[in-house]
Design an enzyme around this catalytic site. Structure first.
Site, PDB file in Angstrom:
ATOM      1  N   ASP A   1       0.845  -1.190   0.000  1.00 51.45           N
ATOM      2  CA  ASP A   1       0.000   0.000   0.000  1.00 51.45           C
ATOM      3  C   ASP A   1       0.881   1.240   0.000  1.00 51.45           C
ATOM      4  OD1 ASP A   1      -3.038   0.749   0.498  1.00 51.45           O
ATOM      5  OD2 ASP A   1      -1.814   2.178   1.648  1.00 51.45           O
ATOM      6  N   ILE A   2       0.526   2.224  -0.829  1.00 55.08           N
ATOM      7  CA  ILE A   2       1.285   3.479  -0.887  1.00 55.08           C
ATOM      8  C   ILE A   2       0.963   4.301   0.353  1.00 55.08           C
ATOM      9  CG2 ILE A   2       1.703   5.599  -2.199  1.00 55.08           C
ATOM     10  CD1 ILE A   2       0.843   4.125  -4.710  1.00 55.08           C
TER      11      ILE A   2
ATOM     12  N   GLU B   1      -4.773   2.438  -4.189  1.00 60.74           N
ATOM     13  CA  GLU B   1      -3.314   2.493  -4.074  1.00 60.74           C
ATOM     14  C   GLU B   1      -2.725   1.182  -3.567  1.00 60.74           C
ATOM     15  OE1 GLU B   1      -4.862   4.352  -0.156  1.00 60.74           O
ATOM     16  OE2 GLU B   1      -5.555   4.012  -2.211  1.00 60.74           O
TER      17      GLU B   1
END
Length: 525
Positions: free
Chosen positions: A399-400, A442
């Site tokens: 996950d960003i 994301e």
């Protein structure tokens, strides 16, 4: 919901006497089986081919559990009868027919009329309809039955029809070529071109690339007719002129620059009339036709190439090796081949469309990496492989960090660039055997076959550092440092015995990485 007709063109009923059809066909179904399996996999539905009597000629390559259980029981007879009635209805009305079977699964029948006496039917679907509660749901392991929306159910058959019907008609044309030549052979003794035509049709059947197909068509036509020169011209996209796509005996610079307007000259006239032409003495056509130094004889033949009812091009042959004029026998042979070639061209168009759709169906449009659907399919395959061979594999959930804040501050266009750049950095850091996919938003996922979580940790760190440094190679972004990522790692079957549990463990590890300060890797314990 009773059986009904699909909307649109397919819903037109042709009144009058029922179409007389035969299920006795001369078809080589090897290519069809391959095509049918590919289309079935692309659409995620069972597809089969039936004769005009409703009996299955080519069964589905993959069957859902509900139908499989039913066919292996007394219910198999009811399935066959239900399908036969639907096929009869579709052939009688000459339209796509949608029906519900006794197990409350919805299917469609596509009638395929090959000629005035031969027909087949494509049967597909066998799905649940969203919003309709079926008694077969949840029974006998029915979880692998696809659920469609009403819109999908009524539009999908038209899509299948456009892709599949040209293939069947092409196979039928190939069979007719061989049958006709054998008939002539039996009546008149050995025919010089039967082997050549069989070989030519087989060659065209194996090709889907248009450039290769047109070159093969020209080469085989020249061989069949005993000619020295020839060309294949196709209509330009604007439909007003022809250009050369394959040529023999013509200067390359001339071929590349030659344009013939529709209606002009013999080739242009054939586009408008749609009729083949044999010319025994071109100079008798007028003074303008005299003094043709590039040609050795005065005879040539031109044949239209079609896609459905449209003329899409012209095949030209000239200069028989023997010096003779082209004969009616030459024309018949070339028409047999060109009829199949026209269908092969159409088939090639739809085959390329299928290949493109296959890629689209498993690819995330924004980032160009695999999508969630493909990730889940591969995850299932890896789990089954690991169970069979007592092996392992690992996955990452990525996950960003702080992506929502970045998106809110800089806008979606910048956010999209971050997603694309992060996907590239992840893909560049993994091995060729690993599967990288975007889950949505994301979040990304990676499958690492034959990899323990200890080894996976090394790869995860490489990904993390690669993303962290990615900003140094990207210019023009409104921030100094590229967003970081948090990764969760889990191993099958050490951390989980099911796919669901494995995803949960990797996801939980990723959130632990977030809680511990982000920009780090956490391995499930």
């Amino acid at each position: 919901m009773p059986g009904g007709r699909a909307a649109g063109r397919c819903g037109i009923i042709v009144h009058g006497e029922p179409h007389r059809v035969s299920s006795t066909l001369n078809l080589d179904l090897t290519l069809w089986r391959e095509f049918q399996a590919g289309l079935s996999g692309l659409l995620n539905i069972p597809i089969s081919l039936s004769g005009a009597d409703g009996k299955i000629i080519v069964p589905p390559s993959v069957e859902n559990r509900v139908c499989r259980v039913e066919l292996e029981s007394e219910g198999g007879r009811r399935c066959a009868e239900s399908c036969a009635r639907a096929v009869a209805k579709a052939l009688r009305t000459k339209s796509i027919y949608i029906f519900k079977c006794h197990k409350e699964l919805f299917s469609f029948v596509i009638p395929v009329f090959l000629d005035s006496s031969s027909a087949l039917a494509i049967v597909g679907g066998r799905c649940h309809l969203s919003g309709v509660v079926a008694s077969s749901r949840g029974a006998g392991g029915a979880d692998d039955v696809r659920t469609m929306s009403p819109h999908e159910l009524f539009t999908l058959p038209g899509f299948v029809e456009k892709l599949a019907v040209p293939v069947l008609r092409g196979l039928h044309a190939k069979g007719l070529c061989a049958s006709e030549l054998r008939r002539r052979e039996s009546r008149r003794g050995p025919l010089r071109s039967i082997d050549s035509l069989d070989e030519a049709v087989s060659t065209l059947a194996s090709l889907t690339d248009r450039e290769e197909l047109l070159k093969a068509l020209l080469d085989k036509s020249i061989e069949l007719a005993g000619a020295e020169q020839g060309s294949v011209l196709l209509l330009e996209n604007d439909g007003t002129s022809l250009s050369v796509k394959a040529a023999k005996g013509m200067d390359k610079s001339i071929a590349e620059n030659l344009k013939i307007r529709c209606g002009e000259g013999i080739a242009g006239s054939i586009v408008e009339s749609g009729r083949p032409v044999i010319v025994t003495d071109i100079e008798k056509e007028g003074p303008a036709r005299k003094n043709r130094p590039r040609y050795k004889t005065k005879s040539f033949v031109s044949i239209p190439l079609r896609m459905e009812s449209r003329v899409i091009g012209v095949l030209n042959l000239s200069d028989k090796i023997t010096g003779e004029v082209f004969s009616e026998e030459d024309l018949k042979l070339l028409l047999s081949l060109s009829n199949y070639a026209s269908i092969a061209i159409e088939r090639g168009v739809y085959y390329n469309m299928i290949e493109e759709l296959k890629v689209i169906s498993v690819t995330d449009e924004l980032t160009g990496i695999f999508n969630r659907r493909y990730f889940q399919e591969r995850l299932f395959e890896e789990a089954e492989r690991a169970k069979r061979h007592s092996e392992n594999f690992s996955i990452f959930i990525i996950d960003i960090d702080d992506f929502k804040a970045l998106n809110d501050r800089y806008g979606h266009l910048v956010g999209d660039e971050v997603l694309k750049g992060t996907a590239t950095a992840i893909r560049d850091a993994v091995r060729s055997i690993d599967v990288v996919a975007r889950f949505g938003g994301e979040e990304f996922g990676v499958i690492l076959p034959y990899t323990s979580k200890i080894d996976a940790f090394v790869i995860a760190e490489r990904i993390r550092k690669g993303v962290e440094k990615y900003g140094s190679v990207i210019k023009g972004m409104p921030f100094r440092e590229w967003p970081t990522i948090s990764l969760g790692v889990a191993e099958f079957p050490r951390d989980a015995e099911t796919i669901e549990e494995l995803l949960y463990k990797a996801d939980k590890a990723m959130y632990m990485a977030k809680a511990r300060g982000k920009n780090r890797v956490v391995v499930s314990e």
